[in-house]
Design an enzyme around this catalytic site. Structure first.
Site, PDB file in Angstrom:
ATOM      1  N   ARG A 104       0.818  -1.163  -0.123  1.00  0.00           N
ATOM      2  CA  ARG A 104       0.003   0.011  -0.084  1.00  0.00           C
ATOM      3  C   ARG A 104       1.082   1.182   0.066  1.00  0.00           C
ATOM      4  O   ARG A 104       1.962   1.205   0.649  1.00  0.00           O
ATOM      5  CB  ARG A 104      -0.934  -0.059   1.211  1.00  0.00           C
ATOM      6  CG  ARG A 104      -1.824   1.250   1.406  1.00  0.00           C
ATOM      7  CD  ARG A 104      -2.976   1.022   0.554  1.00  0.00           C
ATOM      8  NE  ARG A 104      -4.112   1.760   1.104  1.00  0.00           N
ATOM      9  CZ  ARG A 104      -5.000   2.102   0.061  1.00  0.00           C
ATOM     10  NH1 ARG A 104      -5.016   1.705  -1.126  1.00  0.00           N
ATOM     11  NH2 ARG A 104      -6.069   2.911   0.632  1.00  0.00           N
ATOM     12  N   THR A 379     -10.430  -0.177  -9.533  1.00  0.00           N
ATOM     13  CA  THR A 379      -9.492  -0.975  -9.176  1.00  0.00           C
ATOM     14  C   THR A 379      -9.395  -2.077  -9.699  1.00  0.00           C
ATOM     15  O   THR A 379     -10.141  -2.351 -10.608  1.00  0.00           O
ATOM     16  CB  THR A 379      -9.655  -1.013  -7.312  1.00  0.00           C
ATOM     17  OG1 THR A 379      -9.697   0.230  -6.724  1.00  0.00           O
ATOM     18  CG2 THR A 379      -8.663  -2.138  -6.672  1.00  0.00           C
ATOM     19  N   THR A 397      -4.584  -0.729  -7.088  1.00  0.00           N
ATOM     20  CA  THR A 397      -5.243   0.141  -7.439  1.00  0.00           C
ATOM     21  C   THR A 397      -4.506   1.601  -7.749  1.00  0.00           C
ATOM     22  O   THR A 397      -3.150   1.636  -7.075  1.00  0.00           O
ATOM     23  CB  THR A 397      -6.256   0.627  -6.531  1.00  0.00           C
ATOM     24  OG1 THR A 397      -7.308   1.535  -7.053  1.00  0.00           O
ATOM     25  CG2 THR A 397      -5.921   0.887  -5.206  1.00  0.00           C
ATOM     26  N   ASN A 399      -6.481   4.026  -7.048  1.00  0.00           N
ATOM     27  CA  ASN A 399      -7.876   4.749  -6.371  1.00  0.00           C
ATOM     28  C   ASN A 399      -8.946   4.921  -7.401  1.00  0.00           C
ATOM     29  O   ASN A 399      -9.659   4.085  -7.905  1.00  0.00           O
ATOM     30  CB  ASN A 399      -7.349   5.863  -5.424  1.00  0.00           C
ATOM     31  CG  ASN A 399      -8.638   6.037  -4.392  1.00  0.00           C
ATOM     32  OD1 ASN A 399      -9.385   5.332  -4.403  1.00  0.00           O
ATOM     33  ND2 ASN A 399      -8.627   7.149  -3.871  1.00  0.00           N
ATOM     34  N   ASP A 421      -7.897   8.315   0.437  1.00  0.00           N
ATOM     35  CA  ASP A 421      -8.348   7.252   1.271  1.00  0.00           C
ATOM     36  C   ASP A 421      -8.411   7.498   2.654  1.00  0.00           C
ATOM     37  O   ASP A 421      -8.726   6.876   3.684  1.00  0.00           O
ATOM     38  CB  ASP A 421      -7.796   5.859   0.900  1.00  0.00           C
ATOM     39  CG  ASP A 421      -8.600   5.140  -0.166  1.00  0.00           C
ATOM     40  OD1 ASP A 421      -9.831   5.625  -0.530  1.00  0.00           O
ATOM     41  OD2 ASP A 421      -8.198   4.264  -0.735  1.00  0.00           O
ATOM     42  N   SER A 450      -7.691   0.986   3.668  1.00  0.00           N
ATOM     43  CA  SER A 450      -8.092   0.388   2.304  1.00  0.00           C
ATOM     44  C   SER A 450      -9.545  -0.250   2.476  1.00  0.00           C
ATOM     45  O   SER A 450      -9.593  -0.978   3.722  1.00  0.00           O
ATOM     46  CB  SER A 450      -7.097  -0.209   1.689  1.00  0.00           C
ATOM     47  OG  SER A 450      -7.508  -0.911   0.510  1.00  0.00           O
ATOM     48  N   SER A 451     -10.112  -0.856   1.501  1.00  0.00           N
ATOM     49  CA  SER A 451     -11.348  -1.924   1.639  1.00  0.00           C
ATOM     50  C   SER A 451     -10.790  -2.926   0.453  1.00  0.00           C
ATOM     51  O   SER A 451     -11.638  -3.905   0.679  1.00  0.00           O
ATOM     52  CB  SER A 451     -12.428  -1.078   0.812  1.00  0.00           C
ATOM     53  OG  SER A 451     -12.922   0.168   1.556  1.00  0.00           O
ATOM     54  N   GLY A 471     -13.986  -1.976  -6.235  1.00  0.00           N
ATOM     55  CA  GLY A 471     -15.200  -1.420  -5.919  1.00  0.00           C
ATOM     56  C   GLY A 471     -15.313  -0.554  -4.716  1.00  0.00           C
ATOM     57  O   GLY A 471     -16.279  -0.391  -4.227  1.00  0.00           O
ATOM     58  N   GLY A 472     -14.236  -0.024  -4.357  1.00  0.00           N
ATOM     59  CA  GLY A 472     -14.144   0.726  -3.186  1.00  0.00           C
ATOM     60  C   GLY A 472     -14.976   0.259  -2.077  1.00  0.00           C
ATOM     61  O   GLY A 472     -14.434  -0.774  -1.611  1.00  0.00           O
TER      62      GLY A 472
HETATM   63  O1  DON Z   1      -8.075   0.998  -1.314  1.00  0.00           O
HETATM   64  C1  DON Z   1      -9.210   1.465  -1.493  1.00  0.00           C
HETATM   65  O2  DON Z   1     -10.239   0.814  -0.781  1.00  0.00           O
HETATM   66  C2  DON Z   1      -9.646   2.076  -2.552  1.00  0.00           C
HETATM   67  N1  DON Z   1      -8.614   3.165  -2.899  1.00  0.00           N
HETATM   68  C3  DON Z   1     -10.063   1.150  -3.934  1.00  0.00           C
HETATM   69  C4  DON Z   1     -10.833   2.106  -4.725  1.00  0.00           C
HETATM   70  C5  DON Z   1     -11.602   1.336  -5.696  1.00  0.00           C
HETATM   71  O3  DON Z   1     -11.753  -0.200  -5.374  1.00  0.00           O
HETATM   72  C6  DON Z   1     -12.071   1.925  -6.722  1.00  0.00           C
HETATM   73  N2  DON Z   1     -13.219   0.853  -7.571  1.00  0.00           N
HETATM   74  N3  DON Z   1     -13.490   0.624  -8.106  1.00  0.00           N
END
Ligand code: DON
Length: 568
Positions: A104, A379, A397, A399, A421, A450-451, A471-472
């Protein structure tokens, strides 16, 4: 009979796969839904999956292939593939040992808690997403070099070469990708002094060839010097020059200091399965573990897939898990995250004490609340399995789609906008509507929460499933649904991945549901229980591998995107 033939034709058409010859001349199979015996790579882009399979066929293992895929994605999938970003990897070795690599990004040394706030303490414009200040110190190259040096079996030059070839010779753009580059044209032209390779005179069309000569040169420096080819020397100089041009703060020292880190996998059992996923600084693994723990005592399988009763239970569990995320999670190197307590079975049972099987609990009664934004960002996740029993699940990712859209001049790669984030202003939602607390406030050298939730599942000690998703905030709930689809609803992996999805994240207090995925009668039942429902476009994009009882590998590359599996 006629009906059966029709269905057969449909199955053949939808799971169409091709036999292809790679560099090594061994044929391999490519498609969305394939079954093979010796090795499998599933990623967001056909070129990256081909890079991975060519490395497996050269005699490489799952780690060699994963590194080749990560680097190839940095070229052919600039939406999210990267060397200017970061991610998380779960590795399972053939002897069953599991490790998590955290690559990360980190906040630069000059970062400050209130760096994105104006004099009145309000969030100032889009500094944390659209500018040079939005980037954390990239972690990908250090992570890839580290994991490869410990677990790879081929020479590093062999695993980076496919990416160099793709950058140098170019590759034909799938139609969807041409459109995605065109949609981002304005960001690329507006945020860069010199037009990057991602912009050409006219709009991109499917089949146009994208070449990236600057990126090829950067990749060659990495081929020659390993991590030093990125974190020092010319590449580092180009990054620092880019920062100076746009008032960014990543320094030579930041680059020199960056180090990826191995962490203890977060492990949990669900019914007869054992899961290994990522601990903080991703909050995704905790959420996944909590969700599994909160639903395990209920026979959701008997209740039926997408029955109002099952959706209601899952949504109520999600509200509680996301409320916890907001309060407690952050970088464990800076704050102590009570992972054990948050995932403790007794705690999870208590957490569901106020669950009412007939009524939605308002989020305000779960914890305090605030409104949020929407999400359509990228991502990417890739899954790899080899014939020795090694497997890799990795999510990576920048982001946003194309990160900050700022391309390092002369180096050809896009910088992340991962700083968003952090809790840019503790208590205020970020672009995924996630409200963070002090635990995730900005500090120099800290990793942003992060997720991402790459996961490896075993059954009776044997590799069973490799999965993950972009997918955040929806990542852990997507991964969770794929797991219960397989375990409780007995779907095969491709059905489990393609099935409709829904998501609740505590705030806002509403269920997001993919259009046409839940029937109107069930939606009515859910509304009558007090749930607010919003339909939205797709949720997540899963690339997964399931090991079948006879040892063969079955792929699922999500229909949401141009995901592709290659196997042999
Ligand atoms: O680390 C994270 O959770 C976010 N930066 C991820 C971003 C993300 O998954 C965008 N997606 N579709």
């Amino acid at each position: 009979m006629k009906h059966t033939i029709k269905i057969l034709v449909l199955i053949i058409l939808t799971s169409a796969c091709r036999q292809i010859h790679s560099d090594s001349k061994i044929p391999f199979t490519e498609g969305r839904e394939i079954v093979t015996k010796n090795g499998m790579v599933v990623s967001a882009h056909p070129e990256a999956s081909r890079a991975g399979i060519s490395v497996l066929q050269k005699g490489g293992n799952a780690v060699d292939a994963a590194v080749a895929v990560q680097l190839a994605l940095a070229v052919c999938y600039p939406e999210a593939g990267n060397i200017g970003g970061g991610g998380f990897m779960v590795l399972r070795q053939s002897d069953g040992t599991k490790r998590v690599l955290d690559f990360r990004e980190k906040a630069p040394i000059a970062a400050k808690r209130d760096m994105y706030l104006d004099g009145d303490g309000n969030i100032a414009g889009k500094l944390s997403t659209d500018t040079h200040l939005a980037s954390g110190v990239p972690g990908t190259v250090d992570g890839m070099v580290r994991i490869h040096s410990l677990y790879g079996s081929l020479d590093f030059r062999d695993v980076i070469q496919p990416a160099i070839n793709l950058a140098e010779k170019g590759f034909p753009l799938p139609e969807d990708q041409a459109a995605s580059l065109n949609r981002n044209r304005e960001n690329f032209t507006g945020r860069n002094r010199i037009l990057p390779a991602f912009v050409k005179d006219s709009l991109w069309k499917g089949g146009d060839v994208l070449r990236q000569p600057d990126l090829a040169k950067t990749m060659k420096r990495i081929r020659k010097h390993g991590r030093k080819g990125f974190y020092s020397g010319l590449t580092a100089q180009l990054i620092v020059n880019e920062m100076k041009r746009g008032n960014g703060i990543i320094s030579e020292k930041d680059l020199e200091n960056y180090s990826s880190v191995f962490r203890e996998p977060l492990q949990t059992d669900y019914r007869n399965y054992s899961l290994s996923t990522v601990p903080p600084p991703s909050g995704g693994g905790i959420i996944l573990t909590q969700l599994l723990g909160m639903v395990e005592s209920s026979p959701v399988g008997e209740w039926g897939f997408h029955s109002a009763k099952a959706v209601h239970l899952v949504v109520e569990a999600e509200k509680r898990a996301f409320a916890d995320r907001s309060g407690y999670s952050g970088d464990p190197d800076f704050v102590s995250v009570p992972v054990k307590e948050l995932t403790d079975r007794k705690y999870l049972r208590l957490r569901m004490n106020d669950f009412d099987e007939k009524r939605a609990t308002p989020s305000s009664a779960v914890f305090g609340g605030d409104p949020l934004a929407d999400e359509n960002e990228q991502t990417t996740h890739y899954s790899v399995a080899d014939r020795y029993g090694n497997a890799v699940a990795a999510t990576t990712t920048l982001n946003n789609t194309f990160g900050s859209s700022i391309v390092v001049e002369g180096a050809g790669f896009i910088l992340n906008n991962e700083m968003d984030d952090f809790s840019v202003k503790p208590g205020e939602p970020n672009m995924y509507g996630l409200t963070g607390g002090d635990a995730n406030a900005i500090e120099p050298g800290k990793r942003m929460l992060s997720s991402m939730t790459p996961v490896i599942v075993e059954k009776e000690g044997k590799l069973f499933l490799v999965a993950g998703s972009p997918g955040g905030a929806t990542i852990p709930t997507t991964v969770f649904q794929v797991i219960i689809n397989v375990v409780d609803y007995r779907m095969k992996i491709s059905e489990a991945v393609d099935a409709g999805r829904f998501h609740h994240q505590w705030l806002p207090d509403q269920i997001s549901i993919e259009a046409n995925s839940i029937d109107s009668l069930t939606l009515m039942e859910l509304k009558n229980m007090g749930h607010e429902i919003r339909t939205r476009s797709s949720i997540g994009s899963v690339n997964a591998i399931q090991i079948l009882p006879d040892g063969r590998m079955a792929s699922a590359s999500d229909k949401r995107g141009f995901n592709t599996a290659c196997g042999y």
